[in-house]
Design an enzyme around this catalytic site. Structure first.
Site, PDB file in Angstrom:
ATOM      1  N   GLY A 313      -8.573 -16.614  56.778  1.00  0.00           N
ATOM      2  CA  GLY A 313      -9.688 -16.619  57.716  1.00  0.00           C
ATOM      3  C   GLY A 313     -10.923 -17.355  57.245  1.00  0.00           C
ATOM      4  CB  CYS A 318      -9.170 -19.986  60.246  1.00  0.00           C
ATOM      5  SG  CYS A 318      -8.039 -18.583  60.136  1.00  0.00           S
ATOM      6  N   GLY A 353     -12.407 -23.009  53.263  1.00  0.00           N
ATOM      7  CA  GLY A 353     -13.812 -22.789  52.926  1.00  0.00           C
ATOM      8  C   GLY A 353     -14.464 -23.907  52.144  1.00  0.00           C
ATOM      9  N   GLY A 374      -8.687 -28.908  54.433  1.00  0.00           N
ATOM     10  CA  GLY A 374      -8.320 -29.308  55.781  1.00  0.00           C
ATOM     11  C   GLY A 374      -9.414 -30.148  56.406  1.00  0.00           C
ATOM     12  CE1 TYR A 398      -8.353 -29.415  60.127  1.00  0.00           C
ATOM     13  CE2 TYR A 398     -10.524 -28.444  60.453  1.00  0.00           C
ATOM     14  CZ  TYR A 398      -9.323 -28.498  59.772  1.00  0.00           C
ATOM     15  OH  TYR A 398      -9.074 -27.630  58.737  1.00  0.00           O
ATOM     16  NE  ARG A 414      -0.237 -21.459  58.168  1.00  0.00           N
ATOM     17  CZ  ARG A 414      -1.404 -20.872  57.889  1.00  0.00           C
ATOM     18  NH1 ARG A 414      -2.012 -20.163  58.809  1.00  0.00           N
ATOM     19  NH2 ARG A 414      -1.940 -20.991  56.690  1.00  0.00           N
ATOM     20  N   GLY A 486     -31.785 -23.648  48.525  1.00  0.00           N
ATOM     21  CA  GLY A 486     -30.824 -24.445  47.756  1.00  0.00           C
ATOM     22  C   GLY A 486     -30.284 -25.643  48.500  1.00  0.00           C
TER      23      GLY A 486
END
Length: 499
Positions: A313, A318, A353, A374, A398, A414, A486
């Site tokens: 996830g 996702c 991620g 990905g 995508y 899957r 940051g």
């Protein structure tokens, strides 16, 4: 001074990740350590699985908008590896592997074939190639009769004319075993616009434009090669009975490593497939997953996997955590699974991620041996699909393998949903901006990773893992304000260029 309070910088990883919080990469930050070596002394060589070594810790995800033959060849050429997706027939997946492994060139064109009686009605039929090949039956595996240059077709007044009437008869072709330097030299010497590369059939072509484009890229370094001298290429399979036949196709095609592709890998279906694959093909490395807990990891390690894929996830497309309420923050998942996997010398792939080089540094330092990407690769020239303009920007499609669109092609297995009456999406379809070529931006990303390792005082992945587990490397959790601070902030406008 006696009696003075002890002032600690940050927390050890074991303390930070055992407080019951699920942390993402952005939630945590490493504190800098001590530098006693130059950036160029950092080595990122690693292991994908027990027996598959890589010079670059990058893996292209087995998604149908990320990894086919072109991505697999490009990733191997920069020292990583591509895992060819299984959202297609077993025969087609095997052909993609053979195609990628037949190359010595770090890219492939989408080749188009026509019969002599066919016509070319649109420029889009040329895809990314400068020509269309004419063969006996209009397929890649029949005799080549000639080709039609895009420039010749554009001059044609009657586009419905059959290609046999204006094609150029087959000229010289070179073996696919030629190196890029050999092919480039041949093009210049013979003043050719392009040259096809062949095995028993046409498998690729190289144009002068390709040569000029590649010359501007960074030096690629060590490619990922197998014992046969060909590119390392991986592939994914599912856990259904039909995947046993698919596995046989892949092994015959020369696949170097197989990834069991499941959103939740701790299942009887995957464990049975692991045992079957290890019995039938004991020399083939098998990567299990996906997992995010030590319990899941231990079950698959005991079943015999040679590597683990971590993440549930955390990918940008996702929705598993949102839809199913299961998963884990990726920083926590990587640290926990890597800690238990290290006890059995099983390498870990941090899957999902990753959106910048800092995330790669964090994943590798937290215990991963490689990172699977990905969206980071999806907008590249090597990703499947064509570019289109969306809101004035050049983008490529995508999609998540849990999207309904991908599920309709077969990826529902899957998510163990192929036998369900109702299909529930665990992903979306989107678009990502053009990133250029993998051959260009991966070397720059790896240089940034090396600089991150230097700041941590780690000259290798093993050194980073040792520093983390010994408690020498310290971490802190960032507040929302610290995360804003940051990043880029306080500007009216800016242009961000990473290289």
């Amino acid at each position: 001074m006696d009696g003075a309070p002890v002032i600690d910088d940050g927390f050890s990883a074991s303390r930070l990740f055992n407080q019951g919080y699920s942390y993402t990469y952005d939630d945590v930050i490493f504190l800098p350590h001590y530098i006693d070596f130059p950036t160029d002394a950092v080595t990122l060589s690693t292991k994908l699985s027990r027996r598959v070594a890589l010079a670059t810790p990058c893996v292209a995800s087995p998604m149908d908008t990320v990894t086919e033959s072109s991505m697999a060849a490009a990733m191997a050429s920069v020292g990583g590896i591509g895992i060819v997706h299984s959202n297609t027939t077993a025969a087609h997946q095997a052909s993609l592997i053979r195609l990628a492994k037949s190359h010595k060139i770090p890219f492939t064109h989408d080749l188009v074939f026509k019969r002599p009686s066919d016509s070319i009605l649109s420029a889009e039929e040329f895809s990314s190639a400068p020509c269309i090949f004419v063969t006996d039956l209009g397929t890649h595996d029949t005799k080549v009769l000639g080709f039609v240059k895009k420039s010749d077709w554009e001059k044609l007044s009657d586009k419905e004319t059959s290609v046999s009437k204006y094609m150029t008869k087959s000229e010289v072709m070179l073996p696919a075993s030629y190196s890029f330097e050999d092919v480039a030299g041949y093009l210049v010497k013979n003043e050719l616009e392009f040259v096809p590369l062949i095995t028993d059939e046409v498998v690729n072509l190289v144009s002068r434009d390709d040569v000029e484009r590649i010359k501007g890229f960074p030096k690629l370094g060590l490619p990922s090669l197998g014992s046969d001298g060909n590119f390392l290429v991986g592939a994914s399979i599912g856990t259904r009975e039909s995947d046993k036949e698919r596995l046989e196709h892949l092994v015959k095609a020369g696949v170097n490593v197989v990834v069991l592709d499941s959103s939740q890998g701790n299942s009887i279906y995957q464990i049975e497939m692991i045992k079957y694959a290890k019995k039938m093909y004991p020399e083939l490395d098998l990567i299990g997953g996906n997992v995010v807990t030590t319990y899941q990891a231990q079950n698959l390690i005991q079943a015999g996997v040679d590597g683990l894929r971590v993440g549930m996830g955390s990918g940008s497309i996702c929705t598993t955590q949102e839809v199913c309420a299961v998963g884990r923050g990726q920083a926590t998942a990587v640290y926990k699974v890597a800690s238990v996997a290290a006890q059995s010398d099983v390498p870990v792939i941090a899957d999902g991620g990753i959106s910048n080089s800092g995330h790669i540094v964090k994943a590798l330092t937290l215990g991963a041996s490689t990172v699977m990407m990905g969206s980071f690769l999806a907008g590249s020239a090597e990703a499947p699909g064509t570019y289109e303009y969306q809101g004035g920007r050049l983008v490529k499609k995508y999609r998540g393998m849990g999207s309904l669109e991908a599920m309709m092609k077969g990826s529902d297995a899957r998510y163990l949903g192929d036998k369900a009456k109702l299909k529930i999406a665990q992903g979306v379809v989107g678009a990502v901006a053009d990133k250029g070529s993998v051959l260009n931006f991966i070397p720059y990303a790896m240089q940034a990773v090396k600089q991150g390792f230097q700041d941590l005082g780690a000259s290798s992945l093993q050194s980073a893992h040792d520093l983390l587990r010994s408690g020498v490397l310290r971490l802190e959790v960032r507040t929302g304000a610290a995360q804003v601070e940051g990043g880029i902030h306080g500007l009216v406008s800016y242009e961000k260029k990473s290289f």
